[in-house]
Design a protein around this motif. Structure first.
Motif, mmCIF file in Angstrom:
data_model
loop_
_atom_site.group_PDB
_atom_site.id
_atom_site.type_symbol
_atom_site.label_atom_id
_atom_site.label_comp_id
_atom_site.label_asym_id
_atom_site.label_seq_id
_atom_site.Cartn_x
_atom_site.Cartn_y
_atom_site.Cartn_z
ATOM 1 N N HIS A 71 104.528 78.919 70.621
ATOM 2 C CA HIS A 71 103.659 79.617 70.167
ATOM 3 C C HIS A 71 103.236 79.987 71.341
ATOM 4 C CE1 HIS A 71 102.730 82.495 67.687
ATOM 5 N NE2 HIS A 71 101.064 81.926 67.096
ATOM 6 N N ALA A 72 102.663 79.461 72.282
ATOM 7 C CA ALA A 72 102.104 80.469 74.246
ATOM 8 C C ALA A 72 102.090 81.901 73.912
ATOM 9 C CB ALA A 72 102.625 79.470 74.949
ATOM 10 N N ASP A 73 101.463 83.239 74.314
ATOM 11 C CA ASP A 73 101.746 84.284 74.185
ATOM 12 C C ASP A 73 101.857 84.261 76.221
ATOM 13 O OD1 ASP A 73 99.262 87.096 73.888
ATOM 14 O OD2 ASP A 73 101.987 86.940 74.291
ATOM 15 N N SER A 74 103.233 85.191 76.040
ATOM 16 C CA SER A 74 103.533 85.068 77.303
ATOM 17 C C SER A 74 102.931 86.079 78.111
ATOM 18 C CB SER A 74 105.019 85.080 77.866
ATOM 19 O OG SER A 74 105.072 87.214 77.206
ATOM 20 N N ARG A 75 101.988 86.624 77.952
ATOM 21 C CA ARG A 75 100.496 87.889 78.363
ATOM 22 C C ARG A 75 99.524 87.744 78.504
ATOM 23 N NH1 ARG A 75 102.965 93.326 76.176
ATOM 24 N NH2 ARG A 75 104.722 92.775 76.397
ATOM 25 N N GLN A 76 98.767 86.335 77.556
ATOM 26 C CA GLN A 76 98.133 85.611 77.560
ATOM 27 C C GLN A 76 98.456 83.685 77.706
ATOM 28 O OE1 GLN A 76 94.851 86.649 74.843
ATOM 29 N NE2 GLN A 76 96.734 87.396 74.047
ATOM 30 N N THR A 105 106.983 87.291 69.491
ATOM 31 C CA THR A 105 106.503 86.367 70.712
ATOM 32 C C THR A 105 107.304 87.558 71.858
ATOM 33 O OG1 THR A 105 107.165 84.321 69.823
ATOM 34 C CG2 THR A 105 106.946 84.969 71.734
ATOM 35 N N GLN A 106 108.263 88.208 71.731
ATOM 36 C CA GLN A 106 108.709 89.435 72.692
ATOM 37 C C GLN A 106 107.812 90.507 72.351
ATOM 38 O OE1 GLN A 106 113.072 90.118 72.874
ATOM 39 N NE2 GLN A 106 113.616 88.443 72.590
ATOM 40 N N ASN A 158 96.817 97.329 71.619
ATOM 41 C CA ASN A 158 97.658 98.123 73.014
ATOM 42 C C ASN A 158 98.655 97.317 73.765
ATOM 43 O OD1 ASN A 158 97.530 100.149 74.899
ATOM 44 N ND2 ASN A 158 95.581 99.102 76.143
ATOM 45 N N LEU A 159 99.500 97.055 73.213
ATOM 46 C CA LEU A 159 100.354 96.292 73.241
ATOM 47 C C LEU A 159 102.444 96.639 73.754
ATOM 48 C CD1 LEU A 159 100.525 93.229 70.639
ATOM 49 C CD2 LEU A 159 99.513 92.813 73.404
ATOM 50 N N GLN A 201 111.998 103.046 68.916
ATOM 51 C CA GLN A 201 112.835 102.461 69.896
ATOM 52 C C GLN A 201 113.207 100.680 70.758
ATOM 53 O OE1 GLN A 201 115.818 103.041 69.721
ATOM 54 N NE2 GLN A 201 116.183 105.248 68.691
ATOM 55 N N TYR A 202 111.756 101.018 71.212
ATOM 56 C CA TYR A 202 111.414 99.652 71.867
ATOM 57 C C TYR A 202 111.729 98.250 70.590
ATOM 58 C CZ TYR A 202 108.162 96.735 74.178
ATOM 59 O OH TYR A 202 107.390 94.812 73.701
ATOM 60 N N ILE A 203 110.953 99.009 70.174
ATOM 61 C CA ILE A 203 110.966 97.834 68.400
ATOM 62 C C ILE A 203 112.010 97.395 68.232
ATOM 63 C CG2 ILE A 203 109.449 97.138 66.353
ATOM 64 C CD1 ILE A 203 107.248 98.772 67.278
ATOM 65 N N PHE A 204 113.034 98.312 67.809
ATOM 66 C CA PHE A 204 114.209 98.234 66.949
ATOM 67 C C PHE A 204 115.501 98.144 68.200
ATOM 68 C CE2 PHE A 204 113.457 102.587 64.666
ATOM 69 C CZ PHE A 204 112.942 101.843 63.608
ATOM 70 N N ASN A 205 114.752 98.096 69.308
ATOM 71 C CA ASN A 205 115.455 97.533 70.435
ATOM 72 C C ASN A 205 115.607 96.041 70.245
ATOM 73 O OD1 ASN A 205 117.126 99.929 71.267
ATOM 74 N ND2 ASN A 205 115.884 100.572 72.449
ATOM 75 N N THR A 206 114.165 95.579 70.009
ATOM 76 C CA THR A 206 113.684 93.712 70.249
ATOM 77 C C THR A 206 114.421 93.383 69.508
ATOM 78 O OG1 THR A 206 112.127 94.735 71.175
ATOM 79 C CG2 THR A 206 112.008 92.971 70.132
ATOM 80 N N ILE A 207 114.039 94.009 68.421
ATOM 81 C CA ILE A 207 114.436 93.691 66.714
ATOM 82 C C ILE A 207 116.247 93.460 67.070
ATOM 83 C CG2 ILE A 207 115.070 93.002 64.319
ATOM 84 C CD1 ILE A 207 111.681 95.131 64.590
#
Lengths: 470, 470
Positions: free
Chosen positions: B287-292, B175-176, B370-371, B23-29
């Motif tokens: 294209h920056a990674d918000s987590r890194q 990215t999200q 592990n994302l 659901q997390y993936i579907f909701n993001t898309i």
């Protein structure tokens, strides 16, 4: 192929507006299920045929959609395929022709899942499931061959607290949907069992419930006729009539049923169940309609001893939800307690209780009462006009910044006459447009126009933000 | 039946944790699709068999799950059923045995929908669709018989702006999801057409693309071998080799392809398309990674002339998305432009462009890296202990107030030993418990315990609120 394309009878395409309305209902139900600690489960559309066959009665079996095995005419399969076909023509099942089928409801696949995984699950296991099911029923108004079910069940617990929770789930969902005036009718199969015992023995239970179940449709006289045909004598029928005529407030009804059936062990148990659930559900004060705060109704939870529910696996409390009386519509939900969910699959002693929401009918009721929130329709909020190559490049940048703020935007796909772009916005029901022409490029601005009010303002592109489009 | 129950090969049950991740993936898309002005569409699981047959090539046809007609052995149907079965045994289709089938992808049902409704739709029509499809493929790691597709298409527009939008959708979704390091490879079928023309004529196009499509799997030498087998001569193969060895930055690649194929009309068109899409997509700085945040990569949009995409209905830009190089995984998305979506259904001249996300693979990639966000797993937040009838009545009231604030709560279903209730909380990964015992009833308080930190505090019931459970 250049035939006019079509879709199978009894199935539906859902265009954007309908999907959004249905999603609104699903999301409301889902969030309430989650609020009450239920967890999502999804099972495949296909089950093994043997998982489904024999679970829904003879009529149900006929309505199961079976999937043809692939490779029937492979040389290595031909002989088996023929034998399989012959068996099917005799009215039997054959894995050689069809070994899979589309699920017919969510309950049997859930039972199959629990039986397969009971070693790993934490009990009580509270799951919800929102998925389509398929039935080869004759299509008619409100009855489809592919439709969604929306179930919540707690298994592995006999506690009546679960029933209280489910009552509150119904109430919370219908309240959030604005359906004040809904009714949640409640009874216990134990009361019906007591009535059967009182009328000559447990073996009369099915006859009596089948007849009572038709009360709404055919009326008391016809029910009495049917009971006579089913072999009940005048004295028994007179008792049943007394039973069916019980009325008043929930408290008054409980008093009357106590007098009629309270001397029987099973009757006493049923009355206790109902007292517990009605007494602890605390709906009365909650049943205000948030949209019409002046109207505070009585409790929507209504004792109804005529409620029987056709399905015979129920053993305790049973529910049926109906829309507001102003709308002619059958049940919009139902459920009840069962003693043994997974015995059919070799894992005995897992009792449970569950409810279901009839999403198609709820959708029709909300439509009829005009209860969908206005913003359920909203797709794109802002259309950027395309005024040429340079202009649209500027518009693209502005649009990307708005999207970063969560504003749903489009840039018209090509440079076209204003008229055409206005028409597109209108047809898609887009509330705002932003025009960046040559003047605006020079000034680094955009013209923001509210299509509903007709007002417009010139805004610096750097100042474009989500608050402008509300 | 007391056999061990099972589910059909190649299908899956999704338990609570997996549903939440998906659901997390579907909701993001879904939210990104909506942000870009796309609207939801849902079509039935079943289509008429004739809608699907002949659309996926001979091999595809064999993988379609067909649904057996109901009532085959009704006396009035028996003769037809037999005739239908015989036709199927000859390898043909027969409506008398099976007239419906499960959908094989989302594109053909979408085409069927557009053909049926083109008079009412507003073009360009931008729709997204997230639904399961079914294929009777041999199941293997990462390949299922029931799986979700997740498509967005714009039809009724030739504008390359749509391609630019789709590139940005890929970028925003990945990215999200935290998938920095993803790659979006892009080419144009016009470039491949130009190469074919340069190598002896358009009729070589299919031979060349089929061979090139295998480059990743079999390497350059084997591709050359295959080209020889397919009848290309040494000079042609040497040109193709030169083509396949083009490398460098996007700009360098464009220079090289211009030298090789820029003299051909179709080559020029392809180069212009690619220049437009690469030039306008503006991905580099995003294209920056918000987590890194220290890692800013190059543009994820990479020109790749070796990209061919098997499906032959593509006519312009084609896409293929891959996960970060650290993960061994095939394509996680793909798409492209086609000239004629609905011609098959008698409605010509509706061009379009679409993309698709491979949700099962994206799920595997996020798992491996592990994302998934930590709170994706969260079900129930607070468990109220059940310490007896009176205590649990108090707990029930407190719980209902918390639920009104959106806190997901449960009350343990029965009065049981503390141990058992702790274990339940632990197994369900519930972060907080609230204990209301006899002392607490007297003081109108509850003991709130954070199970992760072990800290606890006594709180007045009137002060219970959502901020306590973060």
């Amino acid at each position: 192929m250049s035939n006019k394309p079509s879709i199978p009878q009894g199935t539906r395409d859902f265009g954007p507006e309908v999907v959004r309305k249905r999603q609104y209902i699903f999301n409301t139900i889902r969030s309430v299920f989650e609020l009450y600690g239920f967890q999502p489960l999804e099972t495949p559309a296909m089950e093994n045929l043997e998982t489904l066959m024999g679970k829904y009665g003879e009529e149900g079996d006929k309505l199961i959609f079976k999937i043809l095995n692939n490779g029937l005419n492979d040389p290595k399969n031909q002989e088996k395929s023929r034998a399989g076909f012959e068996k099917v023509m005799e009215g039997k099942n054959s894995k050689d022709l069809t070994e899979r089928a589309l699920k017919y409801d969510l309950t049997i696949p859930f039972a199959r899942y629990v039986a397969m995984n009971h070693g790993q699950l934490t009990f009580p296991f509270k799951r919800y499931q929102i998925q389509p099911v398929w039935r080869a029923d004759r299509p008619q108004r409100g009855r489809y061959r592919e439709f969604y079910q929306c179930d919540a069940d707690v298994v592995g617990s006999k506690s009546l607290l679960n029933e209280v929770e489910l009552v509150n789930i119904y109430n919370e969902v219908f309240t959030q949907l604005g359906l004040s005036g809904y009714e949640l009718r409640i009874n216990s199969r134990k009361i019906l069992a007591a009535l059967a015992e009182f009328c000559g023995g447990a073996e009369k239970m099915i006859d009596i419930t089948i007849a009572i179940d038709k009360l709404d449709k055919i009326g008391l006289d016809k029910v009495k006729e049917e009971l006579t045909q089913r072999g009940l004598n005048d004295e028994q029928i007179s008792t049943i009539e007394k039973y069916l005529l019980i009325n008043g407030s929930n408290e008054e009804k409980l008093n009357q049923i106590e007098q009629l059936l309270g001397h029987l062990e099973i009757g006493k148990l049923g009355i206790e169940e109902l007292k517990y659930v009605v007494g602890n559900s605390q709906l009365t004060t909650d049943h205000a309609d948030s949209r019409q705060p002046d109207k505070v109704g009585n409790s929507p939870l209504i004792l109804d001893f005529t409620l029987a529910r056709g399905l015979n696996y129920y053993t305790g409390i049973i529910f049926e939800a109906k829309g507001p009386a102003t709308v002619k519509m059958g049940s919009i939900g139902g459920g009840g307690r069962y003693d043994d969910l997974t015995g059919l699959f070799g894992v005995p002693n897992i009792p449970g209780v569950g409810i279901s929401f009839g999403v198609d009918r709820i959708c029709d009721v909300l439509e009829e009462l005009n209860l969908f929130p206005e913003d359920v329709y909203t797709g794109t909020q802002v259309l950027f006009f395309n005024m040429g190559a340079q202009e649209s490049a500027r518009a693209f940048n502005a649009m990307q910044l708005l999207r970063k703020q969560g504003v749903r935007c489009e840039l018209y796909h090509e440079s076209a006459k204003m008229d055409k772009q206005f028409k597109y916005a209108e047809k898609k029901n887009i509330g705002f447009i932003v025009i960046i022409g040559s003047t605006e490029i020079q000034n680094n601005t955009g013209v923001v126009k509210n299509l509903k009010t007709g007002t417009q303002q010139t805004v610096a592109l750097a100042d474009l933000n989500n608050k402008l489009f509300i």
